[in-house]
Scaffold this active site. Structure first.
Site, PDB file in Angstrom:
ATOM      1  N   TRP A 239       0.793  -1.225   0.000  1.00 29.83           N
ATOM      2  CA  TRP A 239       0.000   0.000   0.000  1.00 29.83           C
ATOM      3  C   TRP A 239       0.831   1.283   0.000  1.00 29.83           C
ATOM      4  O   TRP A 239       0.299   2.376  -0.082  1.00 29.83           O
ATOM      5  CB  TRP A 239      -0.999   0.010   1.162  1.00 29.83           C
ATOM      6  CG  TRP A 239      -2.184   0.914   0.958  1.00 29.83           C
ATOM      7  CD1 TRP A 239      -2.551   1.600  -0.171  1.00 29.83           C
ATOM      8  CD2 TRP A 239      -3.188   1.237   1.927  1.00 29.83           C
ATOM      9  NE1 TRP A 239      -3.711   2.310   0.020  1.00 29.83           N
ATOM     10  CE2 TRP A 239      -4.121   2.101   1.318  1.00 29.83           C
ATOM     11  CE3 TRP A 239      -3.392   0.883   3.255  1.00 29.83           C
ATOM     12  CZ2 TRP A 239      -5.232   2.622   1.982  1.00 29.83           C
ATOM     13  CZ3 TRP A 239      -4.496   1.392   3.915  1.00 29.83           C
ATOM     14  CH2 TRP A 239      -5.410   2.246   3.290  1.00 29.83           C
ATOM     15  N   ASP A 240       2.145   1.188   0.043  1.00 30.17           N
ATOM     16  CA  ASP A 240       2.954   2.412   0.017  1.00 30.17           C
ATOM     17  C   ASP A 240       4.303   2.147  -0.646  1.00 30.17           C
ATOM     18  O   ASP A 240       5.333   2.651  -0.202  1.00 30.17           O
ATOM     19  CB  ASP A 240       3.158   2.933   1.436  1.00 30.17           C
ATOM     20  CG  ASP A 240       3.637   4.387   1.469  1.00 30.17           C
ATOM     21  OD1 ASP A 240       3.374   5.119   0.502  1.00 30.17           O
ATOM     22  OD2 ASP A 240       4.268   4.777   2.462  1.00 30.17           O
TER      23      ASP A 240
END
Length: 340
Positions: A239-240
């Site tokens: 997610w990042d």
């Protein structure tokens, strides 16, 4: 008896956990202080930016985190038999200390503000077990404190993308293929919940935009997201995974750090590699490379990437912007077939 660390911000002492001011220089001259410094190997200096961010934006939890750092550093250095081996590093919500374990192994002690995103980090790192990511060595559940393998913080993929964007995107694609091959453990936040929240926020956000064309673009991105939201997927997402969250290692050339884990479709992972180190004209080949290496259905990946565009745009509007970010607009126009 455990000593309280000498903690400085820009060379000045900060408040100790009990609220009193801590005289770091005076402490270092005492017998107790010298004994403590022999154990940790250095005065721990807290980056001023981390303190400022936590005191300004972190609320009560941020202030508690800053004020508790002296005792917390001391606790985990002693508990895990660590010695400080260099200056502190930081993100916006974490302090990272390079340390050496009792057996001489280099490691990194990560102290962070517990929140919904960071709570899943050790869960994800254990599930990946070092395959494509930094390895978790120790973990304290109540505080969220982590002991991680030491990577080279001075060598991250952001440096490579400036010289060879294709090579950098290829590295990220390979890491994503490995990371998302793992099924998400039970209990992680799901992409379905995130997607529902994004779709719910679009009408108000679109109404705040100054340009009619951008309002239409945001709604079209949301429409694409709505087509896939009912099937959010079950893979373990980072997610990042932007280029700054990929560091050089010894056991592997490049490894991912700082996950904000989510259970969902890997197509939601692509946008950081499209917009970081952004250059006009590169969106198409980057998207092709990522979907090809990770093995994604292009239409689903397109829809989930447009959903990630929605997320970034909503964040901008929440911060008071009345125009969409240029990079996200460029990505959306390519994926919607509107680029000139």
């Amino acid at each position: 008896m455990r000593g309280t660390p000498a903690v400085l911000v820009d060379g000045k002492p900060v408040g100790a956990k009990d609220g009193s001011m801590f005289d770091a220089a005076g402490f270092a001259r005492t017998l107790k202080g010298r004994a403590w410094l022999r154990r940790v190997g250095a005065v721990v200096e807290i980056p001023a930016e981390l303190v400022e961010v936590q005191l300004r934006y972190g609320g009560a939890a941020g202030r508690e985190f800053v004020e508790g750092l002296p005792g917390r550093v001391a606790e985990f250095l002693e508990r895990w038999g660590l010695r400080v081996a260099g200056p502190a590093m930081h993100g916006m919500t974490a302090l990272v200390l390079p340390v050496v374990r009792a057996d001489g192994t280099e490691a990194a002690l990560k102290l962070l503000v517990p929140d919904e995103e960071s709570a899943g980090e050790p869960v994800a790192l254990r599930a990946w077990d070092g395959r494509g990511c930094v390895r978790l060595l120790e973990w304290d559940g109540p505080t969220g404190t982590l002991l991680l393998e030491r990577l080279d913080a001075g060598r991250h993929l952001s440096g490579l993308v400036e010289r060879d964007a294709r090579a950098a995107v290829t590295v990220v694609a390979g890491l994503l293929a490995r990371l998302t091959s793992v099924r998400a453990p039970e209990g992680l936040r799901g992409l379905g919940e995130v997607a529902a929240g994004l779709l719910a926020g679009v009408p108000e956000a679109a109404g705040r935009l100054a340009d009619a064309g951008e309002r239409r673009l945001l709604r079209d991105c949301a429409a694409a997201l709505a087509e896939v939201a009912a099937e959010p997927g079950d893979r373990l997402l980072h997610w990042d995974l932007h280029f700054g969250n990929v560091l050089a290692g010894e056991r592997e050339p490049w490894l991912a750090i700082d996950p904000k884990p989510l259970a969902g479709d890997p197509g939601f992972e692509l946008l950081p590699a499209l917009v970081n180190g952004f250059r006009a004209g590169e969106v198409g080949w980057r998207f092709d490379l990522l979907t090809g290496v990770v093995g994604l259905d292009r239409e689903r990946a397109r829809a989930w990437t447009l959903g990630r565009v929605v997320q970034n745009c909503l964040w901008e509007v929440e911060d008071g912007e009345v125009a969409l970010p240029e990079r996200e607009v460029a990505v959306a126009e390519v994926l919607l077939g509107r680029a000139g």
